[in-house]
Design a protein around this motif. Structure first.
Motif: not given
Length: 72
Positions: A1-5, A7-9, A11-18
């Motif tokens: 699970m890569p970290m970007m800024g 936020i775990p990657g 979680l970031r993808d899920t947040l973007n979809k939501c």
């Protein structure tokens, strides 16, 4: 699970979809509101839309939980 800024990657993808889903629903709701105010569509379609949005959000949450059931 890569970290970007911070936020775990995943979680970031899920947040973007939501957020994409919520944004799309807001745009559709605004268009329906305008069409209902102009009397181009029946008002019942405009009044039922929030319940359809809640149903779609619930289905999305169940889908995300089901697709990630073996991830953790």
């Amino acid at each position: 699970m890569p970290m970007m800024g911070g936020i775990p990657g995943d979680l970031r993808d899920t947040l973007n979809k939501c957020l994409f889903l919520v944004g799309a629903f807001i745009i559709i709701y605004a268009i329906l509101w305008i069409l209902a105010e102009l009397h181009l569509i029946p008002a019942i379609i405009f009044m039922i839309f929030p319940q359809l949005v809640l149903l779609a959000i619930g289905i999305f949450i169940v889908y995300m939980a089901y697709s990630r059931r073996n991830l953790y």
